[in-house]
Design a protein around this motif. Sequence first.
Motif, mmCIF file in Angstrom:
data_model
loop_
_atom_site.group_PDB
_atom_site.id
_atom_site.type_symbol
_atom_site.label_atom_id
_atom_site.label_comp_id
_atom_site.label_asym_id
_atom_site.label_seq_id
_atom_site.Cartn_x
_atom_site.Cartn_y
_atom_site.Cartn_z
ATOM 1 N N UNK A 65 0.878 -1.161 0.010
ATOM 2 C CA UNK A 65 -0.078 0.007 0.053
ATOM 3 C C UNK A 65 0.873 1.217 0.043
ATOM 4 N N UNK A 66 0.496 2.221 -0.934
ATOM 5 C CA UNK A 66 1.371 3.281 -1.031
ATOM 6 C C UNK A 66 0.788 4.629 -0.891
ATOM 7 N N UNK A 67 1.212 5.544 -0.171
ATOM 8 C CA UNK A 67 0.757 6.820 0.138
ATOM 9 C C UNK A 67 1.645 7.909 -0.369
ATOM 10 N N UNK A 68 1.475 8.276 -1.491
ATOM 11 C CA UNK A 68 2.806 9.321 -2.153
ATOM 12 C C UNK A 68 2.528 10.677 -1.206
ATOM 13 N N UNK A 69 1.466 11.107 -0.879
ATOM 14 C CA UNK A 69 1.292 12.588 -0.220
ATOM 15 C C UNK A 69 2.024 12.503 1.050
ATOM 16 N N UNK A 70 2.003 11.216 1.895
ATOM 17 C CA UNK A 70 2.447 11.052 3.183
ATOM 18 C C UNK A 70 3.894 10.618 3.113
ATOM 19 N N UNK A 71 4.378 10.002 1.944
ATOM 20 C CA UNK A 71 5.886 9.372 1.581
ATOM 21 C C UNK A 71 5.836 8.277 2.419
ATOM 22 N N UNK A 72 4.637 7.399 2.374
ATOM 23 C CA UNK A 72 4.719 6.152 3.329
ATOM 24 C C UNK A 72 4.015 5.161 2.576
ATOM 25 N N UNK A 73 4.652 3.886 2.780
ATOM 26 C CA UNK A 73 4.174 2.588 2.229
ATOM 27 C C UNK A 73 4.368 1.479 3.227
ATOM 28 N N UNK A 74 3.522 0.418 2.781
ATOM 29 C CA UNK A 74 3.626 -0.642 3.829
ATOM 30 C C UNK A 74 3.237 -1.846 3.078
ATOM 31 N N UNK A 75 3.878 -3.035 3.681
ATOM 32 C CA UNK A 75 4.114 -4.418 3.271
ATOM 33 C C UNK A 75 3.081 -5.330 3.992
ATOM 34 N N UNK A 76 2.014 -5.663 3.394
ATOM 35 C CA UNK A 76 1.099 -6.439 4.085
ATOM 36 C C UNK A 76 1.400 -7.912 3.502
ATOM 37 N N UNK A 77 1.643 -9.177 4.731
ATOM 38 C CA UNK A 77 1.568 -10.133 4.354
ATOM 39 C C UNK A 77 0.539 -11.029 5.139
ATOM 40 N N UNK A 78 -0.467 -11.614 4.252
ATOM 41 C CA UNK A 78 -1.749 -12.222 4.693
ATOM 42 C C UNK A 78 -1.326 -13.735 5.145
ATOM 43 N N UNK A 79 -1.888 -14.273 6.023
ATOM 44 C CA UNK A 79 -1.763 -15.605 6.246
ATOM 45 C C UNK A 79 -0.473 -16.006 6.411
ATOM 46 N N UNK A 80 0.312 -15.245 7.276
ATOM 47 C CA UNK A 80 1.674 -15.392 7.560
ATOM 48 C C UNK A 80 2.255 -17.010 7.762
ATOM 49 N N UNK A 81 3.111 -17.342 7.345
ATOM 50 C CA UNK A 81 3.527 -18.707 7.361
ATOM 51 C C UNK A 81 4.869 -18.607 7.977
#
Lengths: 112, 114
Positions: A65-81
């Motif tokens: 997920x990327x937010x250019x205005x806030x200069x932030x991004x996140x990596x989501x790992x679902x169903x982590x193994x």
Amino acid sequence: QQQVRQSPQSLTVWEGETAILNCSYENSAFDYFPWYQQFPGEGPALLIAIRSVSDKKEDGRFTIFFNKREKKLSLHITDSQPGDSATYFCAAGGGSNYKLTFGKGTLLTVTP
Amino acid sequence: AQTIHQWPVAEIKAVGSPLSLGCTIKGKSSPNLYWYWQATGGTLQQLFYSITVGQVESVVQLNLSASRPKDDQFILSTEKLLLSHSGFYLCAWSLIRDWGYEQYFGPGTRLTVL
């Protein structure tokens, strides 16, 4: 001056949960953001990447997920193994610039 | 498919001794090549990059040098090792997209300087 920051430094989740890894940057010229996964003793492997023209990039269980205005991004790992247990690096690059700037990494531990 | 090979896998060297690390990529003509250094538990620091044979650009000065003697080969070296040179050395190549460069890393060389 650290141009790419990652948080948390380490993260532990239970198997099946969603792990959320955060990244922020300072340089507005950055327009390409890859995430790398590194296991101990190995070279980093390109996991998924996003360009600044997009706000979301999905690949299986991995989503940026990327937010250019806030200069932030996140990596989501679902169903982590448990096999996802590794260090994850956020990096940033810009246009024709050959340089990639890396964050300090997040150590993810997935507990069975 | 492209393959990247680094040698040696690991080295233990004395302070003040010379060093030469190598990287070879197969299956990709005229690749951009990069050297990175990673302290134990640390981030990745780009050291050098090369876009063609005989041409190398330095990104960070760490008393190291690099050369590209062949299209598929990248060499990292120094005449005199320091304790601070210990770490994990990674070679990478990049796939050129119309919007930038995807970088792919080799398996790395673990260097211990004593």
